[in-house]
Design a protein around this motif. Sequence first.
Motif, short mmCIF file in Angstrom:
data_model
loop_
_atom_site.label_atom_id
_atom_site.label_comp_id
_atom_site.label_asym_id
_atom_site.label_seq_id
_atom_site.Cartn_x
_atom_site.Cartn_y
_atom_site.Cartn_z
N ASN A 142 0.84 -1.21 0.00
CA ASN A 142 0.00 0.00 0.00
C ASN A 142 0.87 1.25 0.00
O ASN A 142 0.60 2.22 -0.71
CB ASN A 142 -0.92 0.02 1.23
N TYR A 143 1.91 1.21 0.81
CA TYR A 143 2.81 2.37 0.90
C TYR A 143 3.55 2.58 -0.42
O TYR A 143 3.67 3.71 -0.91
CB TYR A 143 3.82 2.18 2.04
N GLU A 144 4.03 1.50 -1.01
CA GLU A 144 4.75 1.59 -2.28
C GLU A 144 3.84 2.15 -3.37
O GLU A 144 4.26 2.97 -4.21
CB GLU A 144 5.26 0.21 -2.69
N SER A 145 2.58 1.71 -3.36
CA SER A 145 1.61 2.22 -4.33
C SER A 145 1.38 3.71 -4.12
O SER A 145 1.25 4.47 -5.09
CB SER A 145 0.29 1.45 -4.19
N LEU B 274 12.04 -3.49 2.53
CA LEU B 274 12.35 -4.92 2.54
C LEU B 274 11.09 -5.77 2.32
O LEU B 274 11.11 -6.73 1.57
CB LEU B 274 13.03 -5.31 3.86
N TYR B 275 10.03 -5.39 2.99
CA TYR B 275 8.78 -6.13 2.83
C TYR B 275 8.25 -6.00 1.41
O TYR B 275 7.65 -6.92 0.86
CB TYR B 275 7.73 -5.66 3.84
N THR B 276 8.42 -4.82 0.83
CA THR B 276 7.96 -4.61 -0.54
C THR B 276 8.75 -5.47 -1.53
O THR B 276 8.19 -6.09 -2.44
CB THR B 276 8.11 -3.13 -0.94
N GLN B 277 10.06 -5.55 -1.32
CA GLN B 277 10.92 -6.28 -2.24
C GLN B 277 10.87 -7.79 -2.04
O GLN B 277 10.84 -8.56 -2.99
CB GLN B 277 12.37 -5.80 -2.08
N GLU B 278 10.84 -8.21 -0.76
CA GLU B 278 10.98 -9.62 -0.46
C GLU B 278 9.79 -10.24 0.24
O GLU B 278 9.68 -11.46 0.33
CB GLU B 278 12.23 -9.83 0.42
N GLY B 279 8.91 -9.39 0.76
CA GLY B 279 7.75 -9.91 1.47
C GLY B 279 8.02 -10.25 2.92
O GLY B 279 7.14 -10.63 3.65
#
Length: 202
Positions: free
Chosen positions: A163-166, A194-199
């Motif tokens: 959500n933040y990346e969007s 990190l969560y955005t890239q790798e989950g």
Amino acid sequence: MSTPALVKSALPFFIVATMGALGGTLAHFLLALPAGVSEIDWSFKLPVEAALGALASTIFIFLLANTDRNDASRLLALSLISGFFWKPVIDAGANYYNKIGDAGDVAQFGEKTNGIQKIEQRLSTGNLSDEEAIPLIIDSAEQLNSLWGSIEDRNLKSKAARNYESLISGINNEDVKKVIEKSISAERLRQIELYTQEGLLP
């Protein structure tokens, strides 16, 4: 509600809690007896484990399993067993409660990111001045910072990170991006990335 109806509605809770307390009591006896009757703590541990057994059976029957209360034999057996194994049941109940809280926090996180996008759109079209928009964006971004810290479930944290990346990718105003990033701690921005890239975090 009349007294008989109230008693009838409360009866399943009483039965479940009583069987759970019995299960917790049995657990204490079985753990203490190999060391001798003298090891049974009548004054503290026994009543505490009985209470924890009652709590565990109530959590299991009415929250986790939602067992059919019309099946008496199954109800009694599950209440006794869940009271006996009170610790994993209470842990499961706590995890269940935390996930409910996390889901609410993620929903709020999404609402705040959507709100910031709308503010930025109004700013870009001239419907809001910088003086009006920036404090609103700072307030929402600080709430994102707080909400991120309260989310514990890893999958839901990944959802919040997306959500933040969007949000960031959809904002064209670089000044607004800087305001958002300054309102969120550097450590949390690193975690979100990190969560955005790798989950997940390493």
